[in-house]
Design a protein around this motif. Structure first.
Motif, PDB file in Angstrom:
ATOM      1  N   ASN A  86      55.348  72.656   2.371  1.00  0.00           N
ATOM      2  CA  ASN A  86      54.455  73.047   0.710  1.00  0.00           C
ATOM      3  C   ASN A  86      55.376  73.179  -0.292  1.00  0.00           C
ATOM      4  OD1 ASN A  86      51.924  74.547  -0.265  1.00  0.00           O
ATOM      5  ND2 ASN A  86      53.674  75.910  -0.994  1.00  0.00           N
ATOM      6  N   ASP A  87      56.714  73.956   0.060  1.00  0.00           N
ATOM      7  CA  ASP A  87      57.329  74.149  -1.145  1.00  0.00           C
ATOM      8  C   ASP A  87      58.481  73.076  -1.411  1.00  0.00           C
ATOM      9  OD1 ASP A  87      56.186  76.756  -1.588  1.00  0.00           O
ATOM     10  OD2 ASP A  87      58.033  78.018  -0.892  1.00  0.00           O
ATOM     11  N   TYR A  88      58.654  72.147  -0.291  1.00  0.00           N
ATOM     12  CA  TYR A  88      59.243  71.071  -0.643  1.00  0.00           C
ATOM     13  C   TYR A  88      58.463  69.966  -1.520  1.00  0.00           C
ATOM     14  CZ  TYR A  88      62.865  67.258  -0.111  1.00  0.00           C
ATOM     15  OH  TYR A  88      63.667  66.406  -0.191  1.00  0.00           O
ATOM     16  N   GLU A  89      57.198  69.985  -1.152  1.00  0.00           N
ATOM     17  CA  GLU A  89      56.470  69.247  -2.093  1.00  0.00           C
ATOM     18  C   GLU A  89      56.255  69.535  -3.515  1.00  0.00           C
ATOM     19  OE1 GLU A  89      53.443  65.919  -2.278  1.00  0.00           O
ATOM     20  OE2 GLU A  89      54.801  66.687  -0.505  1.00  0.00           O
TER      21      GLU A  89
ATOM     22  N   LEU B 283      48.300  72.478  -2.355  1.00  0.00           N
ATOM     23  CA  LEU B 283      49.351  71.948  -1.600  1.00  0.00           C
ATOM     24  C   LEU B 283      49.240  72.694  -0.182  1.00  0.00           C
ATOM     25  CD1 LEU B 283      52.224  71.639  -3.906  1.00  0.00           C
ATOM     26  CD2 LEU B 283      50.769  69.921  -3.317  1.00  0.00           C
ATOM     27  N   ASN B 284      48.879  74.090  -0.335  1.00  0.00           N
ATOM     28  CA  ASN B 284      49.002  74.855   0.922  1.00  0.00           C
ATOM     29  C   ASN B 284      48.157  74.253   2.191  1.00  0.00           C
ATOM     30  OD1 ASN B 284      48.535  78.131  -0.883  1.00  0.00           O
ATOM     31  ND2 ASN B 284      50.144  76.570  -0.711  1.00  0.00           N
ATOM     32  N   ALA B 285      46.743  73.902   1.805  1.00  0.00           N
ATOM     33  CA  ALA B 285      46.061  73.451   3.097  1.00  0.00           C
ATOM     34  C   ALA B 285      46.591  72.116   3.535  1.00  0.00           C
ATOM     35  CB  ALA B 285      44.580  73.541   2.544  1.00  0.00           C
ATOM     36  N   PRO B 286      46.849  70.947   2.609  1.00  0.00           N
ATOM     37  CA  PRO B 286      47.455  69.937   3.277  1.00  0.00           C
ATOM     38  C   PRO B 286      48.696  69.976   3.956  1.00  0.00           C
ATOM     39  CG  PRO B 286      46.538  69.732   1.101  1.00  0.00           C
ATOM     40  CD  PRO B 286      46.558  70.913   1.291  1.00  0.00           C
ATOM     41  N   ALA B 287      49.506  71.029   3.725  1.00  0.00           N
ATOM     42  CA  ALA B 287      50.960  71.243   4.289  1.00  0.00           C
ATOM     43  C   ALA B 287      50.481  71.936   5.737  1.00  0.00           C
ATOM     44  CB  ALA B 287      51.636  72.272   3.486  1.00  0.00           C
ATOM     45  N   PHE B 288      49.664  72.833   5.612  1.00  0.00           N
ATOM     46  CA  PHE B 288      49.257  73.385   6.975  1.00  0.00           C
ATOM     47  C   PHE B 288      48.581  72.304   7.867  1.00  0.00           C
ATOM     48  CE2 PHE B 288      45.915  75.251   9.750  1.00  0.00           C
ATOM     49  CZ  PHE B 288      46.653  75.870  10.553  1.00  0.00           C
TER      50      PHE B 288
ATOM     51  N   SER C 219      33.881  75.736 -10.314  1.00  0.00           N
ATOM     52  CA  SER C 219      34.130  74.148  -9.518  1.00  0.00           C
ATOM     53  C   SER C 219      34.536  74.591  -7.985  1.00  0.00           C
ATOM     54  CB  SER C 219      35.104  73.605 -10.256  1.00  0.00           C
ATOM     55  OG  SER C 219      35.724  72.655  -9.534  1.00  0.00           O
ATOM     56  N   SER C 220      34.276  73.910  -7.133  1.00  0.00           N
ATOM     57  CA  SER C 220      34.547  74.004  -5.948  1.00  0.00           C
ATOM     58  C   SER C 220      36.240  73.520  -5.565  1.00  0.00           C
ATOM     59  CB  SER C 220      33.871  73.468  -4.732  1.00  0.00           C
ATOM     60  OG  SER C 220      33.809  71.803  -5.054  1.00  0.00           O
ATOM     61  N   GLN C 221      36.696  73.051  -6.641  1.00  0.00           N
ATOM     62  CA  GLN C 221      38.256  72.717  -6.437  1.00  0.00           C
ATOM     63  C   GLN C 221      39.201  73.690  -6.133  1.00  0.00           C
ATOM     64  OE1 GLN C 221      39.252  69.315  -6.497  1.00  0.00           O
ATOM     65  NE2 GLN C 221      37.198  68.572  -6.905  1.00  0.00           N
ATOM     66  N   ASN C 222      40.008  73.504  -5.267  1.00  0.00           N
ATOM     67  CA  ASN C 222      41.201  74.703  -5.122  1.00  0.00           C
ATOM     68  C   ASN C 222      42.446  74.348  -5.570  1.00  0.00           C
ATOM     69  OD1 ASN C 222      39.196  74.235  -2.258  1.00  0.00           O
ATOM     70  ND2 ASN C 222      39.844  76.105  -2.722  1.00  0.00           N
ATOM     71  N   VAL C 223      42.887  75.341  -6.178  1.00  0.00           N
ATOM     72  CA  VAL C 223      44.071  75.146  -6.981  1.00  0.00           C
ATOM     73  C   VAL C 223      45.137  76.484  -6.587  1.00  0.00           C
ATOM     74  CG1 VAL C 223      45.157  75.257  -9.091  1.00  0.00           C
ATOM     75  CG2 VAL C 223      42.903  74.740  -9.098  1.00  0.00           C
ATOM     76  N   ASP C 224      46.445  75.837  -5.955  1.00  0.00           N
ATOM     77  CA  ASP C 224      47.491  76.941  -5.696  1.00  0.00           C
ATOM     78  C   ASP C 224      48.910  76.514  -6.450  1.00  0.00           C
ATOM     79  OD1 ASP C 224      48.714  74.844  -4.023  1.00  0.00           O
ATOM     80  OD2 ASP C 224      47.141  75.394  -2.557  1.00  0.00           O
ATOM     81  N   THR C 225      48.930  75.286  -7.003  1.00  0.00           N
ATOM     82  CA  THR C 225      50.078  74.954  -7.595  1.00  0.00           C
ATOM     83  C   THR C 225      49.887  74.087  -8.789  1.00  0.00           C
ATOM     84  OG1 THR C 225      50.863  74.564  -5.473  1.00  0.00           O
ATOM     85  CG2 THR C 225      52.334  73.571  -7.022  1.00  0.00           C
TER      86      THR C 225
ATOM     87  N   GLU D 270      40.096  79.159   2.431  1.00  0.00           N
ATOM     88  CA  GLU D 270      39.105  78.243   1.882  1.00  0.00           C
ATOM     89  C   GLU D 270      39.420  76.640   2.086  1.00  0.00           C
ATOM     90  OE1 GLU D 270      36.935  77.381  -2.145  1.00  0.00           O
ATOM     91  OE2 GLU D 270      36.935  79.344  -1.775  1.00  0.00           O
ATOM     92  N   PRO D 271      40.523  76.311   1.412  1.00  0.00           N
ATOM     93  CA  PRO D 271      40.639  74.928   1.500  1.00  0.00           C
ATOM     94  C   PRO D 271      41.119  74.550   2.881  1.00  0.00           C
ATOM     95  CG  PRO D 271      42.528  76.186   0.392  1.00  0.00           C
ATOM     96  CD  PRO D 271      41.304  77.006   0.346  1.00  0.00           C
ATOM     97  N   VAL D 272      41.701  75.485   3.551  1.00  0.00           N
ATOM     98  CA  VAL D 272      42.209  75.182   5.021  1.00  0.00           C
ATOM     99  C   VAL D 272      40.779  74.781   5.808  1.00  0.00           C
ATOM    100  CG1 VAL D 272      42.786  76.254   7.473  1.00  0.00           C
ATOM    101  CG2 VAL D 272      44.341  76.257   5.151  1.00  0.00           C
TER     102      VAL D 272
END
Length: 320
Positions: free
Chosen positions: A287-290, A145-150, A124-130, A176-178
């Protein structure tokens, strides 16, 4: 016992690691030992593969254990490529109601086993970090969460990506997600640099995207250059050639290193060359507050008992 000692004792019961580094758990067995040792607590494991020195400077290991009572953010070391152990940890976390979330970093972000577990397809092309438990079903749900936070931090605090030439060093993990998010914002070009073959990612992006094995292969003459270091390294000496690349550019640009620390040598060196340069501290706090907000939702913590973003970001800065 005086009043101060009594308050300190009560605080240490609610926040066992408020003033000291929580130990690093070794795989699932180590994680289970923490859960069994602290009945009545809630948990968020932080899954990574780091050396002892890298764990020592892991900032979230500090501030995430200072914000919620009877909650432990546990660093769990899982070796690179140990998909079986990663899968066991995720399954255990999913089945244990005391585990509110799972934070995932390099090299386990978007690992095939995560994509298969949550999307049914390891390709899958879906990105997962949280992973965060939903109050409705009590099960883990995947997030990027990482890419949207950046992206949100950059566009609010620095500038836009539209019509800019973007160089991303490290195109796996968060890179990659960035790249995917930047691609949607109309850059002039995107240049992905990674020792692993990312040509498939380059082909999937739409805005004049190229892949390179090494930064020395990138030949640009741009007056609108944004360079993003997403290669990680947690303070270890740089071997990507970033500083040489920055120094060689005919026009100064914007440089962002996504590591969470307030001070990073290469950021200061880029500034010395005249570049507008930033660390990932601002992104990291968002990111971590989210993540923390998702945890507080699952734990049903009342709004009046929740730390504000300003309070939380102050703790992030203090640990960075």
């Amino acid at each position: 016992m005086d009043l101060h000692e009594k308050k300190q004792g009560e605080l240490s019961q609610e926040f066992p690691f408020i003033n000291e580094l929580i130990p690093v758990a070794d795989g699932l067995d180590g994680f289970k030992q923490f859960v069994e040792k602290y009945p009545g607590f809630n948990f968020c494991p932080y899954l990574a593969d780091k050396t002892e020195d890298e764990w020592k400077i892991s900032t979230s290991r500090q501030y995430m254990n200072q914000v919620l009572p009877r909650f432990l953010y546990i660093p769990v070391n899982i070796g690179d490529g140990d998909e079986e152990m990663l899968a066991k940890c995720i399954q255990y976390a999913d089945d244990n109601s005391a585990v509110a979330a799972v934070n995932i970093t390099k090299p386990h972000k978007s690992a095939p086993v995560l994509r298969k577990y949550f999307y049914g397809d390891e390709d899958s092309s879906q990105n997962v970090d949280t992973l965060i438990k939903a109050p409705a079903d009590g099960k883990l749900h995947p997030f990027d969460l990482n890419a949207p936070a950046f992206i949100n931090w950059f566009e609010e605090s620095v500038g836009l990506f539209k019509d800019k030439d973007i160089v991303i060093v490290g195109a796996g993990g968060v890179g990659e997600p960035v790249a995917k998010h930047i691609d949607r914002r109309g850059p002039s070009s995107i240049h992905l640099v990674d020792i692993k073959d990312r040509s498939n990612l380059a082909a999937a992006l739409t805005n004049n995207t190229h892949y390179y094995h090494h930064l020395s292969e990138v030949d640009l003459n741009s007056s609108g250059l944004i360079v993003i270091n997403a290669s990680g390294k947690d303070g270890i000496s740089d071997d990507t050639g970033l500083l040489e690349f920055i120094a060689s550019q005919p026009s100064i640009g914007i440089f962002a290193d996504l590591r969470p620390h307030l001070h990073i040598d290469i950021v200061e060196q880029a500034k010395a060359y005249g570049w507008e340069a930033y660390t990932g501290n601002g992104m990291n706090a968002r990111n971590d507050y989210e993540l923390l907000t998702g945890i507080m939702d699952y734990l049903d913590i009342a709004p009046c008992d929740r730390p504000s973003f300003s309070e939380f970001s102050a703790r992030v800065a203090a640990a960075s």
